[in-house]
Design an enzyme around this catalytic site. Sequence first.
Site, short mmCIF file in Angstrom:
data_model
loop_
_atom_site.label_atom_id
_atom_site.label_comp_id
_atom_site.label_asym_id
_atom_site.label_seq_id
_atom_site.Cartn_x
_atom_site.Cartn_y
_atom_site.Cartn_z
CG HIS B 36 23.45 42.07 43.98
ND1 HIS B 36 24.08 40.83 43.41
CD2 HIS B 36 23.99 42.61 45.16
CE1 HIS B 36 24.96 40.52 44.35
NE2 HIS B 36 24.83 41.31 45.39
CE LYS B 102 38.30 38.94 40.12
NZ LYS B 102 39.44 38.66 38.93
#
Lengths: 295, 193
Positions: B36, B102
């Site tokens: 990222h 999640k």
Amino acid sequence: MSPHFDKATLVDAVLELIRKTSTQLPRDVIAAMEKGIANEEEGSPAKSVLSFMLKNAIEAETNSTPICQDTGTNIYFITIPVGVSMRMVEDAIIEATKLATKKTYLRPNSVDPVTGVNTGDNTGIMAPFIHFEEGDRPELKIDLALKGGGCENVSDQYKLPDTRLKAGRNLEGVYKCIVDAIHNAQGLGCAPGVVGIGIGGDRASGMIQAKKQLFRKLTDINPNPELAELESKLYTDLNTLGIGPMGFGGNTTVLSVKIGTVHRLPASFFVSISYMCWADRRHSMVMDEKGVRYD
Amino acid sequence: MIELNLPVTEAQIRDLNVGDEVSLNGIMVTGRDTAHTWMIDEKPDEVRELLKGSVLYHCGPVVKHENDEWSFVAAGPTTSIREEPYQGDIIKEYGIRGVMGKGGMGGKTLQALTDHGAVYLHAVGGAATILAQSVKKVHGVIKLEEFGVPEAMWIIEVEGFKAVVTMDSKGHSLHAKIKENSEAVAKKLIGIN
Ligand code: SF4
């Protein structure tokens, strides 16, 4: 006369205990998950997620691969007979842990908090975590639980009284803390969870008692009738929170609630909550003159 | 169960609602923290084609390397919220249609899902074995040497990879809704307001 155990046999036995624990979901947990599936609405995400978890557990057992990739903190509670060396047992466990990591039953999970270096074999300072007690019988009993980071991160500890929760120093106050903690956890500890609770003690002994509760069979009923009632009330009420499996909503937020106590100081009243994820991995072994038995 | 063949169109994604169960087929890419920051800092072009219309999966897999081929052994989701500062910008920059992990994500990501037409997909935590079985083939890996196995970007072909839409492109977050409802029940049980 105290029994004699040789270290090599013990290493093999513990290695098998680790393999079983990492790859086989205990029967009582499977039964609780099945009950959860029956309680969820047809076609709901809750129902399919629970079924998916069970399918994963069965697949893991068949292939002898870890149920979850986070094989967690390895927690040992050991009852040792008179005359057997604790150091020998500890050495055997450390050796078995290294072997289990090599065989990928365990993921390398032990990081030095100062240097950030992973030891690569799951050993280190207080890792694995081993707690000894001496027993009366001529046998060595080893209980092992693998507890992942996700569920450990949502575990919590409260100090009574608690003004925000209007919780006093009594069982009603304890109840309020637990409801608050499970609400805060949402699905993040990979719900549905098994909730181990330690009432009293200091911050350390209370949490150890909470973790010890996680070794009780889910069907086990508390011998103290007041605590048995609280366990069953919490089980029912927590499942009305609507958090459900993975926090997707549903009727199955917890699989079981187990409570133990520790005598406390007059000045302190702690409520320690240890949250265990649905991948509730725990098994035990007993070793005596005749050999090894697993549960 | 809604079948999604990657890459997907914006219209297909805008049709999805919170609570929908999906089954993914096709090629997607994994990425965790290092990936990222790399995508934000260097805006690499080599992932553009792969990510366009596809899914970025927050996963640090356990992999096996045998006979010159990679395969996934365990491939459960990791906690997504750590990518909250970057996710919105990455969705915009690369035209990603789905982010999967999640625990759900925050307001900035939810806004980006609405603005650019994407969804958040929640995979089942702890279901590492089955999820890895849905990864049929590893097509390649980006930055393996530099980022290491868990942080590298794995290009994987999946078949029947199951997930649930928990944040859609209409501003709905299942996580926010469940939390609000459970808070109301909890307060009642506790006896506070
Ligand atoms: S909390 Fe979730 S991810 Fe962590 S060990 Fe348990 S099932 Fe696995």
